[in-house]
Design an enzyme around this catalytic site. Structure first.
Site, PDB file in Angstrom:
ATOM      1  N   GLY B  12      31.435 -37.296 -34.841  1.00  0.00           N
ATOM      2  CA  GLY B  12      30.975 -36.865 -33.522  1.00  0.00           C
ATOM      3  C   GLY B  12      30.014 -37.868 -32.923  1.00  0.00           C
ATOM      4  O   GLY B  12      28.952 -37.512 -32.414  1.00  0.00           O
ATOM      5  N   ARG B  15      29.280 -38.837 -28.241  1.00  0.00           N
ATOM      6  CA  ARG B  15      28.399 -38.238 -27.229  1.00  0.00           C
ATOM      7  C   ARG B  15      27.184 -37.618 -27.908  1.00  0.00           C
ATOM      8  O   ARG B  15      27.160 -37.451 -29.128  1.00  0.00           O
ATOM      9  CB  ARG B  15      29.150 -37.130 -26.464  1.00  0.00           C
ATOM     10  CG  ARG B  15      30.246 -37.661 -25.553  1.00  0.00           C
ATOM     11  CD  ARG B  15      30.904 -36.529 -24.768  1.00  0.00           C
ATOM     12  NE  ARG B  15      31.721 -35.673 -25.620  1.00  0.00           N
ATOM     13  CZ  ARG B  15      31.554 -34.340 -25.728  1.00  0.00           C
ATOM     14  NH1 ARG B  15      30.590 -33.734 -25.049  1.00  0.00           N
ATOM     15  NH2 ARG B  15      32.338 -33.635 -26.510  1.00  0.00           N
ATOM     16  N   TYR B 156      29.118 -19.579 -34.927  1.00  0.00           N
ATOM     17  CA  TYR B 156      28.327 -20.806 -35.048  1.00  0.00           C
ATOM     18  C   TYR B 156      27.235 -20.657 -36.117  1.00  0.00           C
ATOM     19  O   TYR B 156      27.058 -21.536 -36.979  1.00  0.00           O
ATOM     20  CB  TYR B 156      27.704 -21.100 -33.680  1.00  0.00           C
ATOM     21  CG  TYR B 156      26.942 -22.395 -33.576  1.00  0.00           C
ATOM     22  CD1 TYR B 156      27.609 -23.620 -33.550  1.00  0.00           C
ATOM     23  CD2 TYR B 156      25.546 -22.399 -33.472  1.00  0.00           C
ATOM     24  CE1 TYR B 156      26.897 -24.815 -33.424  1.00  0.00           C
ATOM     25  CE2 TYR B 156      24.835 -23.580 -33.350  1.00  0.00           C
ATOM     26  CZ  TYR B 156      25.519 -24.785 -33.327  1.00  0.00           C
ATOM     27  OH  TYR B 156      24.818 -25.958 -33.212  1.00  0.00           O
TER      28      TYR B 156
HETATM   29  N1  NAP Z   1      22.587 -29.780 -28.529  1.00  0.00           N
HETATM   30  C1  NAP Z   1      21.886 -28.902 -29.172  1.00  0.00           C
HETATM   31  O1  NAP Z   1      21.009 -28.261 -28.600  1.00  0.00           O
HETATM   32  C2  NAP Z   1      22.105 -28.675 -30.650  1.00  0.00           C
HETATM   33  C3  NAP Z   1      21.246 -27.796 -31.306  1.00  0.00           C
HETATM   34  C4  NAP Z   1      21.420 -27.567 -32.682  1.00  0.00           C
HETATM   35  C5  NAP Z   1      22.420 -28.222 -33.344  1.00  0.00           C
HETATM   36  N2  NAP Z   1      23.253 -29.066 -32.692  1.00  0.00           N
HETATM   37  C6  NAP Z   1      24.309 -29.703 -33.484  1.00  0.00           C
HETATM   38  O2  NAP Z   1      24.277 -31.099 -33.285  1.00  0.00           O
HETATM   39  C7  NAP Z   1      25.576 -31.643 -33.434  1.00  0.00           C
HETATM   40  C8  NAP Z   1      25.904 -32.506 -32.229  1.00  0.00           C
HETATM   41  O3  NAP Z   1      25.822 -31.698 -31.090  1.00  0.00           O
HETATM   42  P1  NAP Z   1      25.727 -32.300 -29.603  1.00  0.00           P
HETATM   43  O4  NAP Z   1      24.813 -31.428 -28.868  1.00  0.00           O
HETATM   44  O5  NAP Z   1      25.476 -33.746 -29.663  1.00  0.00           O
HETATM   45  O6  NAP Z   1      27.224 -31.979 -29.129  1.00  0.00           O
HETATM   46  P2  NAP Z   1      28.101 -32.663 -27.981  1.00  0.00           P
HETATM   47  O7  NAP Z   1      27.244 -33.327 -26.989  1.00  0.00           O
HETATM   48  O8  NAP Z   1      29.034 -31.597 -27.547  1.00  0.00           O
HETATM   49  O9  NAP Z   1      28.931 -33.784 -28.781  1.00  0.00           O
HETATM   50  C9  NAP Z   1      29.780 -33.399 -29.828  1.00  0.00           C
HETATM   51  C10 NAP Z   1      30.322 -34.611 -30.515  1.00  0.00           C
HETATM   52  O10 NAP Z   1      31.135 -34.168 -31.594  1.00  0.00           O
HETATM   53  C11 NAP Z   1      32.444 -34.628 -31.438  1.00  0.00           C
HETATM   54  N3  NAP Z   1      33.399 -33.643 -31.893  1.00  0.00           N
HETATM   55  C12 NAP Z   1      33.482 -32.341 -31.563  1.00  0.00           C
HETATM   56  N4  NAP Z   1      34.500 -31.744 -32.191  1.00  0.00           N
HETATM   57  C13 NAP Z   1      35.065 -32.698 -32.970  1.00  0.00           C
HETATM   58  C14 NAP Z   1      36.172 -32.712 -33.867  1.00  0.00           C
HETATM   59  N5  NAP Z   1      36.888 -31.600 -34.103  1.00  0.00           N
HETATM   60  N6  NAP Z   1      36.502 -33.872 -34.486  1.00  0.00           N
HETATM   61  C15 NAP Z   1      35.781 -34.988 -34.239  1.00  0.00           C
HETATM   62  N7  NAP Z   1      34.724 -35.038 -33.407  1.00  0.00           N
HETATM   63  C16 NAP Z   1      34.377 -33.902 -32.778  1.00  0.00           C
HETATM   64  C17 NAP Z   1      32.609 -34.929 -29.964  1.00  0.00           C
HETATM   65  O11 NAP Z   1      33.655 -35.866 -29.797  1.00  0.00           O
HETATM   66  P3  NAP Z   1      34.409 -36.026 -28.361  1.00  0.00           P
HETATM   67  O12 NAP Z   1      33.417 -36.696 -27.486  1.00  0.00           O
HETATM   68  O13 NAP Z   1      35.589 -36.863 -28.637  1.00  0.00           O
HETATM   69  O14 NAP Z   1      34.728 -34.634 -27.924  1.00  0.00           O
HETATM   70  C18 NAP Z   1      31.220 -35.462 -29.649  1.00  0.00           C
HETATM   71  O15 NAP Z   1      31.099 -36.799 -30.025  1.00  0.00           O
HETATM   72  C19 NAP Z   1      26.518 -30.463 -33.609  1.00  0.00           C
HETATM   73  O16 NAP Z   1      26.799 -30.281 -34.969  1.00  0.00           O
HETATM   74  C20 NAP Z   1      25.698 -29.300 -33.070  1.00  0.00           C
HETATM   75  O17 NAP Z   1      26.090 -28.090 -33.661  1.00  0.00           O
HETATM   76  C21 NAP Z   1      23.124 -29.304 -31.358  1.00  0.00           C
END
Ligand code: NAP
Lengths: 129, 253
Positions: B12, B15, B156
């Site tokens: 991931g 982004r 989740y």
């Molecule tokens: N943002 C928050 O507030 C928050 C809080 C707690 C935990 N988290 C955790 O932090 C992590 C990153 O979150 P984020 O906020 O950065 O999310 P995000 O902005 O939605 O980015 C998600 C990333 O994961 C990739 N991805 C999603 N599904 C995938 C799959 N099936 N196979 C390969 N790549 C995949 C996406 O690739 P594409 O670009 O190709 O779609 C993207 O690069 C996650 O595990 C999330 O649960 C986030």
């Protein structure tokens, strides 16, 4: 392959897998008690022996640690029963159970896993070819 | 540079948090392979940005929920660079719905990506780290949602709670081989994932809940990942490090 040749290969394998010195790997050394192997090391040893000897080794063949699974027929009060000992000998025909039979405590079973046990097992496999 | 000549895999990475992690690891000298699912343009842009800065980041397209993806990506990285020192399981998705409305598909997508994906990538690096290298770092990006309830996130929360448990068991199993396994649990981070919630709740409302009075940035998480990947964290394993500006303290006023 002679017993000595197999022993030399096993020793080299254990030296690499367990980070021990050559002279620590004696025929009677116990893998856990003397060479400090952990469960993950047993897997490592099996993988390395498979590569060394070129045949596959079912982990349960060499280290049947969990064959009894608490089965009351085989284990009672922390000791291996007579049927359990028979079962163990069937699973590990290459193991010498004479000493172990005197006090067959389950928690001492790991003492059976010695360097010699591996060598004897491999010898039986090599001979069977 | 604390990670010179090391090889990292970040899932991931195209982004959000993952993107910041890729750049932060690369700035410490690591060669970084990152996985993206669909954002080809973003992935290429990141490769180019890294290259322009003299850093190494290489994109790999894969769906982490595909059981074969872990082995395939790890094999490609080993073919390129011959080792894997750091794995960051960051790819994650949300499908928020109240439980009565939740469909099996919502459940399976979230568990498939957030939990099974972590399993497959851990599995794929495990033998290399444990038996060949006898060293490695695995860092799972979890969430405070594992332990702090948000209605609508049963799937989740279950996935992240399971990741925390997996982190602890792996740490215990792999510690003797110097493979350290930890998790980072972010709070509210400004990414696409949290955009909907931010829009609905309003940023001011959210900030009131956070003792340090701001939302997190992807870099706030990336710096902790770099720490856990580096020599300064050599004695930390099996921990879930909360990085949330104090949100999970639950201060009432
Ligand atoms: N943002 C928050 O507030 C928050 C809080 C707690 C935990 N988290 C955790 O932090 C992590 C990153 O979150 P984020 O906020 O950065 O999310 P995000 O902005 O939605 O980015 C998600 C990333 O994961 C990739 N991805 C999603 N599904 C995938 C799959 N099936 N196979 C390969 N790549 C995949 C996406 O690739 P594409 O670009 O190709 O779609 C993207 O690069 C996650 O595990 C999330 O649960 C986030």
């Amino acid at each position: 392959m002679t017993h000595d040749e197999i022993f030399a290969k096993v020793r080299a394998t254990l030296v690499d897998a367990l980070n021990v010195d050559d002279n620590e790997v004696t025929p009677t050394a116990r893998l856990k008690g003397d060479l400090n192997a952990e469960s993950i090391d047993f897997l490592d040893i099996v993988f390395r022996l498979e590569r060394q000897f070129g045949f596959s080794i079912p982990r349960e063949d060499l280290f049947p640690e969990s064959i009894f699974q608490g089965d009351p027929k085989f284990v009672a009060g922390g000791k291996i029963t007579e049927p359990g000992l028979v079962e163990l000998q069937t699973r590990m025909p290459y193991a010498d159970l004479t000493e172990f039979r005197k006090d067959p405590r389950l928690d001492k079973m790991e003492d059976l896993f010695t360097v010699d046990l591996i060598v004897n097992y491999l010898q039986s496999r090599v001979n069977a070819k | 540079m604390t990670l010179k000549d090391q090889v990292a895999i970040v899932t991931g990475g195209s982004r959000g948090i993952g993107r910041a992690v890729v750049l932060a690891l690369a700035r410490e000298g690591a060669r970084v392979a990152f996985v993206y699912k669909g954002s080809t343009e973003a992935a290429q842009a990141l490769e180019a940005e890294a290259a322009a800065a003299g850093l190494v980041a290489k994109a790999h397209q894969a769906d982490v929920a595909d059981p074969a993806a872990g082995d395939r990506v790890v094999a490609a990285v080993l073919a390129d660079w011959g080792r894997v020192d750091i794995l960051v399981n960051n790819a994650g998705v949300i499908r928020d719905k109240l439980f009565v409305q939740l469909e099996a598909d919502d459940w399976n997508t979230v568990i498939g990506t957030n939990l099974n994906g972590v399993f497959a990538f851990c599995k794929a690096v495990s033998k290399q780290m444990v038996f060949k290298q006898r060293s490695g770092r695995i860092i799972n990006v979890s969430s405070i949602a594992a332990d702090h309830v948000n209605k609508g996130q049963s799937n989740y929360a279950a996935s992240k709670g399971a990741v925390n448990s997996l982190t602890r068991v792996l740490a215990a199993e792999l510690g003797s081989r110097n493979v350290l396994v930890n998790a980072v649990a972010p709070g509210f981070i400004e990414t696409d994932m949290s955009a909907a919630v931010r829009n609905m709740a309003g940023e001011d409302g959210l900030k009131k809940l956070i003792p340090v009075k701001r939302l997190g940035k992807p870099e706030d998480i990336a710096s902790v990942v770099v720490f856990l990947a580096g020599p300064a964290a050599a004695y930390i394993t099996g921990q879930v490090i909360t990085v949330d500006g104090g949100l999970s303290l639950g201060a009432i006023s």
